[in-house]
Design a protein around this motif. Structure first.
Motif, short mmCIF file in Angstrom:
data_model
loop_
_atom_site.label_atom_id
_atom_site.label_comp_id
_atom_site.label_asym_id
_atom_site.label_seq_id
_atom_site.Cartn_x
_atom_site.Cartn_y
_atom_site.Cartn_z
N SER A 191 0.85 -1.18 0.00
CA SER A 191 0.00 0.00 0.00
C SER A 191 0.89 1.23 0.00
CB SER A 191 -0.91 0.02 1.23
OG SER A 191 -1.82 -1.06 1.18
N PHE A 192 0.45 2.26 -0.72
CA PHE A 192 1.25 3.48 -0.89
C PHE A 192 0.35 4.70 -0.79
CE2 PHE A 192 3.01 -0.03 -3.21
CZ PHE A 192 4.34 -0.02 -2.85
N ILE A 193 0.81 5.73 -0.07
CA ILE A 193 0.08 6.99 0.02
C ILE A 193 0.84 8.01 -0.82
CG2 ILE A 193 1.24 7.72 2.16
CD1 ILE A 193 -1.51 8.97 2.99
N HIS A 194 0.09 8.82 -1.54
CA HIS A 194 0.69 9.85 -2.40
C HIS A 194 0.77 11.16 -1.62
CE1 HIS A 194 0.38 7.75 -6.38
NE2 HIS A 194 -0.34 6.96 -5.61
N LEU A 195 1.97 11.75 -1.63
CA LEU A 195 2.21 13.00 -0.93
C LEU A 195 2.74 14.03 -1.91
CD1 LEU A 195 4.00 11.56 2.22
CD2 LEU A 195 1.59 12.15 1.98
N PRO A 196 2.42 15.29 -1.79
CA PRO A 196 1.43 15.84 -0.86
C PRO A 196 0.02 15.42 -1.26
CG PRO A 196 2.19 17.57 -2.32
CD PRO A 196 2.99 16.32 -2.65
N GLY A 197 -0.94 15.84 -0.48
CA GLY A 197 -2.33 15.48 -0.71
C GLY A 197 -2.89 16.08 -1.99
N ILE A 198 -4.05 15.62 -2.38
CA ILE A 198 -4.73 16.09 -3.58
C ILE A 198 -5.01 17.59 -3.44
CG2 ILE A 198 -6.85 15.88 -4.94
CD1 ILE A 198 -6.89 12.89 -3.99
N GLY A 199 -4.62 18.36 -4.43
CA GLY A 199 -4.86 19.80 -4.43
C GLY A 199 -3.85 20.60 -3.62
N GLN A 200 -2.90 19.94 -2.99
CA GLN A 200 -1.87 20.63 -2.21
C GLN A 200 -0.60 20.72 -3.05
OE1 GLN A 200 -1.40 18.23 1.30
NE2 GLN A 200 -3.44 18.66 2.05
N SER A 201 0.10 21.82 -2.89
CA SER A 201 1.35 21.95 -3.63
C SER A 201 2.51 21.60 -2.73
CB SER A 201 1.50 23.38 -4.16
OG SER A 201 1.53 24.29 -3.09
N GLY A 202 3.58 21.20 -3.32
CA GLY A 202 4.78 20.86 -2.57
C GLY A 202 5.96 20.80 -3.52
N PRO A 203 7.18 20.80 -2.98
CA PRO A 203 8.35 20.80 -3.85
C PRO A 203 8.49 19.52 -4.67
CG PRO A 203 8.99 20.51 -1.57
CD PRO A 203 7.51 20.78 -1.58
N THR A 204 8.00 18.41 -4.14
CA THR A 204 8.08 17.14 -4.86
C THR A 204 6.81 16.35 -4.62
OG1 THR A 204 9.10 16.00 -2.99
CG2 THR A 204 10.60 16.97 -4.61
N ARG A 205 6.53 15.45 -5.54
CA ARG A 205 5.43 14.50 -5.36
C ARG A 205 6.08 13.15 -5.13
NH1 ARG A 205 0.93 16.80 -5.42
NH2 ARG A 205 -0.29 14.91 -5.48
N GLN A 206 5.57 12.43 -4.16
CA GLN A 206 6.15 11.12 -3.88
C GLN A 206 5.07 10.13 -3.49
OE1 GLN A 206 8.77 11.25 -0.45
NE2 GLN A 206 7.75 13.06 0.31
N MET A 207 5.38 8.86 -3.70
CA MET A 207 4.50 7.76 -3.33
C MET A 207 5.25 6.99 -2.26
SD MET A 207 2.70 5.16 -5.98
CE MET A 207 3.96 3.92 -6.14
#
Length: 87
Positions: free
Chosen positions: A52-68
């Protein structure tokens, strides 16, 4: 062996903390993927969760990177239950 990924969205109403994170994560909606493999030798198709994997940051949130990030389903459920209790 057959495999599949199912996608769900979880919602946290307030900031929350997951094991392995030093800082709390902001409230919001988060995509969670569950990887599953088919169990062979059964007369009906059955699936076994292998990750199981959670995607960060959350939906509609901005952040410097996207990660799983890998997450234990029990840890996710505990965080959601705590969020629902309001503690």
């Amino acid at each position: 062996m057959a495999s599949r990924t199912t996608e769900t969205t979880v919602r946290f109403s307030k900031p929350f903390l997951l094991p392995g994170f030093d800082l709390s994560l902001p409230a919001g909606d988060y995509r969670v993927d569950h990887d599953e493999e088919a169990l062979e030798g059964l007369s009906q198709i059955a699936w076994h969760r292998v990750g199981s994997f959670i995607h960060l940051p959350g939906i509609g949130q901005s952040g410097p990177t996207r990660q799983m990030v890998p997450i234990k389903p029990a840890d996710l459920e505990a965080a959601l239950e705590k969020d629902n209790r309001g503690s």
